[in-house]
Design a protein around this motif. Structure first.
Motif, PDB file in Angstrom:
ATOM      1  N   UNK A 195       0.938  -1.138  -0.106  1.00 18.75           N
ATOM      2  CA  UNK A 195       0.165  -0.179  -0.057  1.00 18.75           C
ATOM      3  C   UNK A 195       0.890   1.329   0.039  1.00 18.75           C
ATOM      4  N   UNK A 196       1.984   1.188   0.803  1.00 20.47           N
ATOM      5  CA  UNK A 196       2.742   2.443   0.900  1.00 20.47           C
ATOM      6  C   UNK A 196       3.292   2.672  -0.609  1.00 20.47           C
ATOM      7  N   UNK A 197       3.874   1.714  -1.287  1.00 18.74           N
ATOM      8  CA  UNK A 197       4.341   1.956  -2.616  1.00 18.74           C
ATOM      9  C   UNK A 197       3.440   2.545  -3.476  1.00 18.74           C
ATOM     10  N   UNK A 198       2.216   2.010  -3.440  1.00 15.54           N
ATOM     11  CA  UNK A 198       0.685   2.558  -4.475  1.00 15.54           C
ATOM     12  C   UNK A 198       0.555   4.010  -4.136  1.00 15.54           C
ATOM     13  N   UNK A 256       3.618  14.656 -23.338  1.00 10.37           N
ATOM     14  CA  UNK A 256       4.271  13.683 -24.128  1.00 10.37           C
ATOM     15  C   UNK A 256       3.249  12.647 -24.753  1.00 10.37           C
ATOM     16  N   UNK A 257       1.941  12.927 -24.710  1.00 11.95           N
ATOM     17  CA  UNK A 257       0.864  12.189 -24.988  1.00 11.95           C
ATOM     18  C   UNK A 257       0.686  10.754 -24.482  1.00 11.95           C
ATOM     19  N   UNK A 258       0.970  10.998 -23.131  1.00 13.80           N
ATOM     20  CA  UNK A 258       0.757   9.435 -22.436  1.00 13.80           C
ATOM     21  C   UNK A 258      -0.482   9.698 -21.591  1.00 13.80           C
ATOM     22  N   UNK A 259      -1.123   8.622 -21.280  1.00 13.27           N
ATOM     23  CA  UNK A 259      -2.237   8.701 -20.455  1.00 13.27           C
ATOM     24  C   UNK A 259      -2.152   7.520 -19.244  1.00 13.27           C
ATOM     25  N   UNK A 260      -1.646   7.976 -18.085  1.00 10.16           N
ATOM     26  CA  UNK A 260      -1.369   6.953 -17.032  1.00 10.16           C
ATOM     27  C   UNK A 260      -2.844   6.687 -16.468  1.00 10.16           C
ATOM     28  N   UNK A 261      -2.848   5.688 -15.725  1.00  6.26           N
ATOM     29  CA  UNK A 261      -4.218   5.375 -15.230  1.00  6.26           C
ATOM     30  C   UNK A 261      -4.400   5.500 -13.626  1.00  6.26           C
ATOM     31  N   UNK A 262      -5.090   6.404 -13.427  1.00  4.14           N
ATOM     32  CA  UNK A 262      -5.467   6.719 -11.980  1.00  4.14           C
ATOM     33  C   UNK A 262      -6.850   6.559 -11.896  1.00  4.14           C
ATOM     34  N   UNK A 263      -7.482   6.632 -10.557  1.00  2.00           N
ATOM     35  CA  UNK A 263      -8.668   6.461 -10.406  1.00  2.00           C
ATOM     36  C   UNK A 263      -9.515   7.782 -10.452  1.00  2.00           C
ATOM     37  N   UNK A 306      14.736  -5.205  -9.593  1.00  2.00           N
ATOM     38  CA  UNK A 306      13.720  -5.009  -8.580  1.00  2.00           C
ATOM     39  C   UNK A 306      12.393  -4.694  -9.459  1.00  2.00           C
ATOM     40  N   UNK A 307      11.348  -5.580  -9.164  1.00  2.00           N
ATOM     41  CA  UNK A 307      10.317  -5.170  -9.940  1.00  2.00           C
ATOM     42  C   UNK A 307       9.141  -4.681  -9.080  1.00  2.00           C
ATOM     43  N   UNK A 308       8.546  -3.651  -9.186  1.00  2.00           N
ATOM     44  CA  UNK A 308       7.333  -3.130  -8.248  1.00  2.00           C
ATOM     45  C   UNK A 308       6.232  -3.500  -8.914  1.00  2.00           C
ATOM     46  N   UNK A 309       5.210  -4.074  -8.483  1.00  2.55           N
ATOM     47  CA  UNK A 309       3.953  -4.226  -8.926  1.00  2.55           C
ATOM     48  C   UNK A 309       2.973  -3.197  -8.654  1.00  2.55           C
ATOM     49  N   UNK A 310       2.215  -2.589  -9.511  1.00  6.00           N
ATOM     50  CA  UNK A 310       1.304  -1.496  -9.220  1.00  6.00           C
ATOM     51  C   UNK A 310       0.009  -1.503 -10.225  1.00  6.00           C
ATOM     52  N   UNK A 311      -0.931  -0.745  -9.431  1.00  5.44           N
ATOM     53  CA  UNK A 311      -2.228  -0.685 -10.386  1.00  5.44           C
ATOM     54  C   UNK A 311      -2.585   0.599 -10.945  1.00  5.44           C
ATOM     55  N   UNK A 312      -1.676   1.742 -10.706  1.00  7.77           N
ATOM     56  CA  UNK A 312      -1.672   2.960 -11.076  1.00  7.77           C
ATOM     57  C   UNK A 312      -0.465   3.496 -12.098  1.00  7.77           C
ATOM     58  N   UNK A 352      -0.037  -3.879 -13.943  1.00 11.00           N
ATOM     59  CA  UNK A 352      -0.850  -4.896 -14.140  1.00 11.00           C
ATOM     60  C   UNK A 352      -2.329  -4.637 -14.715  1.00 11.00           C
ATOM     61  N   UNK A 353      -2.770  -3.501 -14.396  1.00  8.15           N
ATOM     62  CA  UNK A 353      -4.250  -3.176 -14.791  1.00  8.15           C
ATOM     63  C   UNK A 353      -4.114  -2.277 -15.878  1.00  8.15           C
ATOM     64  N   UNK A 354      -2.798  -1.839 -16.330  1.00  7.54           N
ATOM     65  CA  UNK A 354      -2.818  -0.947 -17.758  1.00  7.54           C
ATOM     66  C   UNK A 354      -2.001  -1.895 -18.797  1.00  7.54           C
TER      67      UNK A 354
END
Length: 157
Positions: free
Chosen positions: A10-13, A30-37, A90-96, A112-114
């Motif tokens: 949670x802290x990393x997220x 730069x025409x990027x579209x990050x995933x945020x709630x 080191x691989x951090x997994x995120x949903x954002x 993993x959601x993007x």
């Protein structure tokens, strides 16, 4: 031989979501579209992460990557670029945020959601780690850097 280590929390997220929000101008430029709630702000990101975090999802994607990733890719990429990986990635997994990102010398973040293809995204970010010093020396633009990564991907995938 290079090894993959996985982390998520949670802290990393919270950190990831905060940095994504603060970097939105750069992403848009730069025409990027990050995933945020929807509706997330700096003020409510802690409660959003606490609401959405499901450790089982992270564990599932970690296991999927470990099962399917070909460790021989490290050697192929090193041979192709003439550069060496650190002993540990080191691989951090995120949903954002974006599908993938990296920080030298050895950190990769995978959303993993993007992305539907985590392995391909991991390979892409691994190439970034190998060539970033050369990218900086050459002063390549974001577009030029991504084109070079794609060229290397096509050669080793």
């Amino acid at each position: 031989m290079t090894q993959l280590s996985f982390f998520y929390s949670k802290a990393f997220e919270i950190k990831r979501l905060r940095s994504t929000i603060l970097k939105m101008d750069w992403y848009q430029k730069n025409n990027y579209f990050p995933l945020i709630p929807e509706g997330v702000t700096i003020d409510n990101l802690n409660e959003i992460v606490n609401r959405d975090f499901n450790e089982e999802e992270y564990r599932f994607f970690k296991e999927q990557i470990l099962k399917e990733f070909d460790l021989g890719l490290f050697e192929k990429l090193e041979k192709q670029t003439g550069k060496k990986f650190p002993e540990e990635i080191i691989v951090y997994l995120t949903s954002y945020g974006m599908a993938g990102s990296y920080n030298l010398p050895n950190i990769i973040v995978l959303n993993f959601k993007k992305t539907k293809d985590l392995l391909n995204c991991l390979k892409h970010e691994l190439i970034h780690i190998l060539i970033e010093d050369e990218v900086q020396k050459r002063g390549l633009s974001q577009k030029e850097k991504e084109a070079w990564v794609k060229e290397l991907m096509d050669k080793v995938v």
